[in-house]
Motif scaffolding. Structure first.
Motif, short mmCIF file in Angstrom:
data_model
loop_
_atom_site.label_atom_id
_atom_site.label_comp_id
_atom_site.label_asym_id
_atom_site.label_seq_id
_atom_site.Cartn_x
_atom_site.Cartn_y
_atom_site.Cartn_z
N PHE A 171 37.97 53.92 46.21
CA PHE A 171 39.09 54.10 47.14
C PHE A 171 40.36 53.36 46.73
CE2 PHE A 171 35.41 54.45 50.22
CZ PHE A 171 35.40 55.83 50.24
N LYS A 172 40.26 52.06 46.45
CA LYS A 172 41.45 51.28 46.11
C LYS A 172 41.18 50.45 44.86
CE LYS A 172 43.22 50.77 50.77
NZ LYS A 172 43.66 49.85 51.81
N VAL A 173 42.23 50.27 44.06
CA VAL A 173 42.16 49.44 42.88
C VAL A 173 43.09 48.26 43.09
CG1 VAL A 173 42.49 49.32 40.39
CG2 VAL A 173 41.76 51.46 41.43
N HIS A 174 42.55 47.07 42.98
CA HIS A 174 43.35 45.86 43.15
C HIS A 174 43.76 45.36 41.77
CE1 HIS A 174 42.31 45.81 47.38
NE2 HIS A 174 41.09 46.13 47.01
N GLU A 175 45.04 45.22 41.56
CA GLU A 175 45.59 44.89 40.25
C GLU A 175 44.96 43.62 39.66
OE1 GLU A 175 49.97 44.10 38.29
OE2 GLU A 175 49.84 45.34 40.09
N GLU A 176 44.93 42.53 40.41
CA GLU A 176 44.40 41.27 39.88
C GLU A 176 42.91 41.38 39.58
OE1 GLU A 176 45.98 38.55 38.76
OE2 GLU A 176 47.75 39.78 39.12
N THR A 177 42.17 42.05 40.44
CA THR A 177 40.73 42.21 40.21
C THR A 177 40.49 43.07 38.98
OG1 THR A 177 40.37 42.04 42.60
CG2 THR A 177 38.55 42.90 41.27
N LEU A 178 41.28 44.10 38.80
CA LEU A 178 41.15 44.94 37.61
C LEU A 178 41.41 44.12 36.35
CD1 LEU A 178 40.69 47.61 36.17
CD2 LEU A 178 43.07 48.23 36.69
N LYS A 179 42.45 43.30 36.37
CA LYS A 179 42.73 42.44 35.22
C LYS A 179 41.53 41.56 34.89
CE LYS A 179 47.71 42.04 35.90
NZ LYS A 179 48.80 41.14 36.32
N LYS A 180 40.95 40.93 35.90
CA LYS A 180 39.80 40.05 35.70
C LYS A 180 38.61 40.81 35.12
CE LYS A 180 41.13 36.69 39.16
NZ LYS A 180 40.90 36.14 40.48
N LYS A 181 38.37 42.00 35.65
CA LYS A 181 37.25 42.80 35.16
C LYS A 181 37.46 43.23 33.71
CE LYS A 181 35.36 44.46 39.50
NZ LYS A 181 33.99 43.98 39.33
N LEU A 182 38.69 43.56 33.36
CA LEU A 182 38.98 43.94 31.96
C LEU A 182 38.84 42.74 31.03
CD1 LEU A 182 41.99 46.39 32.49
CD2 LEU A 182 39.61 46.97 31.95
N GLU A 183 39.27 41.58 31.49
CA GLU A 183 39.11 40.35 30.69
C GLU A 183 37.62 40.06 30.47
OE1 GLU A 183 41.33 37.48 32.95
OE2 GLU A 183 43.25 38.24 32.21
N GLN A 184 36.82 40.22 31.52
CA GLN A 184 35.38 40.02 31.39
C GLN A 184 34.75 41.03 30.44
OE1 GLN A 184 34.06 40.32 35.45
NE2 GLN A 184 34.57 38.20 35.93
N ALA A 185 35.23 42.27 30.50
CA ALA A 185 34.71 43.31 29.62
C ALA A 185 35.00 42.99 28.16
CB ALA A 185 35.30 44.67 30.00
N LEU A 186 36.14 42.37 27.91
CA LEU A 186 36.50 42.01 26.53
C LEU A 186 35.59 40.90 25.98
CD1 LEU A 186 40.38 41.98 26.31
CD2 LEU A 186 38.80 43.45 25.09
N THR A 187 35.29 39.94 26.82
CA THR A 187 34.50 38.80 26.34
C THR A 187 33.00 39.07 26.43
OG1 THR A 187 34.65 37.75 28.51
CG2 THR A 187 36.31 37.16 26.89
N GLY A 188 32.66 40.10 27.17
CA GLY A 188 31.36 40.65 27.26
C GLY A 188 30.15 39.97 27.52
#
Length: 85
Positions: A68-85
């Protein structure tokens, strides 16, 4: 460490929330190595039956992360986590 993050946007036409989610995703992914895929759920009966009115869905590396909604800060955190894996 991951080199490229897969982000999938499950959407359908005439979806106001989908348009908003797309804008947020496009802004945030500019700073990440992302391969963005947009999937129209109306083009395939299987995802349409599963998601019908539960969109937009944003998946990161195959995992449903936002509905439903994408939160900008949460998306950033999730992408950072995905990078460090």
């Amino acid at each position: 460490m991951r080199e490229t993050i897969s982000v999938e946007n499950l959407t359908k036409k005439d979806c106001f929330l989908c348009d908003i989610a797309k804008e947020v995703v496009l802004i945030v992914i500019q700073n990440f190595p992302v391969r963005l895929q947009t999937t129209d759920i109306e083009s395939d009966p299987q995802p349409f039956e599963k998601y019908k009115e539960k969109i937009p869905i944003i998946r990161i590396n195959g995992e449903d992360c936002f509905k439903f909604k994408v939160h900008e800060e949460t998306l950033k955190k999730k992408l950072e986590q995905a990078l460090t894996g």
